[in-house]
Design an enzyme around this catalytic site. Structure first.
Site, short mmCIF file in Angstrom:
data_model
loop_
_atom_site.label_atom_id
_atom_site.label_comp_id
_atom_site.label_asym_id
_atom_site.label_seq_id
_atom_site.Cartn_x
_atom_site.Cartn_y
_atom_site.Cartn_z
N CYS A 128 0.83 -1.21 0.00
CA CYS A 128 0.00 0.00 0.00
C CYS A 128 0.86 1.26 0.00
O CYS A 128 1.66 1.46 -0.89
CB CYS A 128 -0.96 -0.06 1.18
SG CYS A 128 -2.38 1.03 1.06
N HIS A 129 0.74 2.10 1.02
CA HIS A 129 1.51 3.35 1.11
C HIS A 129 2.94 3.13 1.62
O HIS A 129 3.70 4.08 1.76
CB HIS A 129 0.81 4.34 2.04
CG HIS A 129 -0.39 5.00 1.42
ND1 HIS A 129 -1.60 4.36 1.29
CD2 HIS A 129 -0.55 6.24 0.90
CE1 HIS A 129 -2.46 5.18 0.73
NE2 HIS A 129 -1.86 6.34 0.48
N ALA A 130 3.32 1.89 1.89
CA ALA A 130 4.68 1.60 2.36
C ALA A 130 5.73 1.99 1.34
O ALA A 130 6.90 2.17 1.67
CB ALA A 130 4.82 0.12 2.72
#
Length: 171
Positions: free
Chosen positions: A106-108
């Site tokens: 995801c936003h990692a």
């Protein structure tokens, strides 16, 4: 078991996405690994986007990376806070530079940008940070999971089963 006896860092900061932290944590245990929750401060309670608590077991500055086979970075908005801590960024950079598994969902991908490990890599992420990854030198594709060496990326919580299957296989 595929990951028997291997220690794996699971990063934590406030505003993590619940499933993207806890699903990998328990999946690593099922695979025989020893996940260690690492945050900026040891023993601190961090809260998810929905206020679910997670207590860090170790501080990023105190982790001996020689003891670990890799790192899993959950998404949510926590990577934006993680990337402000040089020790957390260094964990990701060091794992990548030493051929250890780096799993990011995801936003990692924001952490991958800050660790400066994306030049020439192919990755995926939540679509909203696609431009960030491209500007950091990556080729972005819209797939459930993308493997580029030991870098493993996925898009959303819906991709967790294939993401963690792939992470475990690569440990």
């Amino acid at each position: 078991m595929a990951a028997e006896g291997k220690k794996v860092i699971v990063l934590v900061e406030d505003y993590y996405q619940e499933m993207e932290l806890w699903y990998p944590y328990y999946r690593l245990i099922e695979a025989g690994a020893e996940p260690v929750i690492v945050g900026p401060v040891a023993g601190k309670e961090y809260h998810s986007k929905l206020n679910y608590p997670c207590v860090s077991q170790a501080a990023a500055a105190d982790v001996n990376l020689d003891d670990f086979a890799g790192v899993v970075i959950p998404g949510g908005y926590s990577p934006d806070l993680m990337r402000r801590n040089k020790d957390m960024v260094n964990i990701v950079k060091n794992c990548a530079e030493n051929g250890k598994v780096v799993g990011a969902i995801c936003h990692a991908g924001w952490m991958l940008c800050s660790a400066e490990i994306l030049e020439g890599k192919t990755v995926t992420s939540f679509f909203a940070i696609k431009d960030d990854l491209i500007h950091a030198g990556a080729t972005w594709v819209d797939k459930e999971v993308v493997v580029d060496g030991k870098l493993i990326t996925s898009r959303t919580p819906n991709d967790l089963p294939i993401f963690m299957k792939t992470v475990v296989e690569n440990l």
